[in-house]
Enzyme design. Structure first.
Site, short mmCIF file in Angstrom:
data_model
loop_
_atom_site.label_atom_id
_atom_site.label_comp_id
_atom_site.label_asym_id
_atom_site.label_seq_id
_atom_site.Cartn_x
_atom_site.Cartn_y
_atom_site.Cartn_z
N ASN A 1 0.86 -1.19 0.00
CA ASN A 1 0.00 0.00 0.00
C ASN A 1 0.89 1.24 0.00
O ASN A 1 1.48 1.58 1.02
CB ASN A 1 -0.90 -0.05 1.25
CG ASN A 1 -1.70 1.23 1.43
OD1 ASN A 1 -1.84 2.02 0.50
ND2 ASN A 1 -2.24 1.42 2.62
N LYS B 1 0.06 4.26 -0.24
CA LYS B 1 -0.61 5.43 0.35
C LYS B 1 -0.45 6.65 -0.57
O LYS B 1 -0.49 6.51 -1.78
CB LYS B 1 -0.07 5.70 1.75
CG LYS B 1 -0.07 4.44 2.63
CD LYS B 1 0.05 4.75 4.08
CE LYS B 1 0.18 3.44 4.87
NZ LYS B 1 -0.01 3.60 6.28
N HIS C 1 -9.70 0.85 4.85
CA HIS C 1 -8.43 1.04 5.56
C HIS C 1 -8.66 1.95 6.77
O HIS C 1 -9.47 2.89 6.70
CB HIS C 1 -7.40 1.66 4.61
CG HIS C 1 -6.00 1.64 5.16
ND1 HIS C 1 -5.57 2.56 6.07
CD2 HIS C 1 -4.97 0.79 4.95
CE1 HIS C 1 -4.30 2.29 6.39
NE2 HIS C 1 -3.92 1.21 5.73
N GLU D 1 -7.08 4.36 7.90
CA GLU D 1 -6.88 5.79 7.64
C GLU D 1 -8.11 6.39 6.96
O GLU D 1 -8.44 7.56 7.18
CB GLU D 1 -5.60 5.99 6.78
CG GLU D 1 -4.35 5.76 7.63
CD GLU D 1 -3.12 5.32 6.86
OE1 GLU D 1 -3.11 5.39 5.62
OE2 GLU D 1 -2.16 4.86 7.52
N GLU E 1 -5.56 -5.33 10.61
CA GLU E 1 -4.56 -4.29 10.83
C GLU E 1 -4.86 -3.56 12.14
O GLU E 1 -5.70 -2.64 12.15
CB GLU E 1 -4.61 -3.28 9.69
CG GLU E 1 -4.32 -3.87 8.33
CD GLU E 1 -3.72 -2.83 7.40
OE1 GLU E 1 -2.60 -3.04 6.95
OE2 GLU E 1 -4.37 -1.79 7.16
N GLY F 1 2.08 2.14 10.80
CA GLY F 1 3.00 3.27 10.66
C GLY F 1 3.66 3.69 11.95
O GLY F 1 4.27 4.76 12.02
N SER G 1 3.26 -2.31 10.43
CA SER G 1 4.71 -2.30 10.58
C SER G 1 5.37 -3.63 10.23
O SER G 1 6.29 -4.08 10.93
CB SER G 1 5.08 -1.86 12.01
OG SER G 1 4.59 -0.55 12.26
C1 PEP Z 1 -0.91 -0.03 5.95
O1 PEP Z 1 -0.85 1.05 5.39
O2 PEP Z 1 -1.87 -0.77 5.72
C2 PEP Z 1 0.17 -0.42 6.86
C3 PEP Z 1 0.09 -1.57 7.46
O3 PEP Z 1 1.20 0.48 7.03
P1 PEP Z 1 2.63 0.19 7.76
O4 PEP Z 1 3.17 -1.09 7.15
O5 PEP Z 1 3.47 1.37 7.41
O6 PEP Z 1 2.36 0.05 9.21
#
Ligand code: PEP
Length: 255
Positions: free
Chosen positions: A9, A11, A95, A97, A167, A173, A213
């Protein structure tokens, strides 16, 4: 046997030029690597360029969001038909976000997931608890509510082949990832929920990704867990070396 899936992803990162460079590097690193489904999820502006760059490779394309209508007066939105037109096969829905900054509810996630399936896009439906919810011991309740909302009025046929991404919001992040045990516990719960609401067979085929992460140094131990079938990767998907190491590390003997 569920084939491992690693999705990157990107972003709101990568111009067209940066995106095509990244794809060039990934194609070199991952050429002939067919043990894992590899999906890139660039920003809308780079989708078609990435589609052209991945032609004849083992990499597939997806988008980060869609509108639930196929067309209409929705200024600034993107139709699922347009995503298909750009070569997308997958799309992220819900997601955290989007839920946090753009007010996406489970009802919206449900509508978007249905529309994605209607046009032939494979949804990657994201669910996960906040730190506050985990600390209050509400994780499974939150996951259950998100699953019930996202898949409300779904038939067994519709659920087949979709992808769920667990997630935990506190791990996205932040550099803090869930331990393999913590992730496995929730993944097992998700598979159990799908089994009791649809069928054991569908649950066994469902791919459940972990996201939060994920890095080259933790993918192997996550993938050893019975119910972890891959990863949705944010930050570490923006770099050729780290993303290709994650893809290569995704093949692991289950415990
Ligand atoms: C994500 O954007 O779905 C995500 C898991 O980000 P990160 O790997 O940076 O934590």
């Amino acid at each position: 046997m569920r084939k491992p899936l690693i999705a990157g992803n990107w972003k709101m990162y990568k111009t067209i030029n940066e995106a095509t460079k990244l794809v060039g590097g990934l194609k070199k690193e991952l050429v002939d690597f067919n043990g894992v489904d590899i999906i890139l999820l660039p920003a809308f502006t780079a989708l078609y360029y990435v589609f052209q760059a991945i032609a004849d490779s083992n990499i597939q394309l997806g988008a980060q969001n869609l509108h639930w209508e196929k067309e209409g007066a929705f200024t600034g939105e993107i139709s699922p038909i347009m995503l298909k037109d750009c070569g997308c096969e997958y799309v992220i829905v819900g997601h955290s976000e989007r839920r946090k900054y753009f007010g996406e509810t489970d009802e919206v996630v449900n509508k978007k997931t249905k529309t994605a399936l209607n046009v032939g896009l494979m949804p990657i439906v994201c669910i996960g608890e906040t730190l506050e919810e985990r600390e209050a011991d509400k994780t499974m309740g939150v996951i259950e509510a998100q699953l019930s909302g996202a898949f409300k009025d779904f038939t067994a046929d519709e659920i087949q082949g979709i992808v769920v991404a667990y997630e935990p919001v506190w791990a996205i992040g932040t550099g803090k990832n869930a331990t393999p045990d913590q992730a496995q516990e929730v993944h097992k719960f998700i598979r159990g929920w799908i089994s009791s609401h649809f069928s054991g067979e569908i649950a066994q085929e469902l791919r459940i990704l972990y996201g939060g992460s994920v890095k080259p140094n933790n993918i192997k131990e996550l993938m050893q867990e019975q119910d972890i079938d891959g990863a949705l990767v944010g930050g570490a998907s923006l770099d050729v070396l780290s993303f290709s190491q994650i893809v290569k590390g995704a093949i692991a003997e289950k415990k």
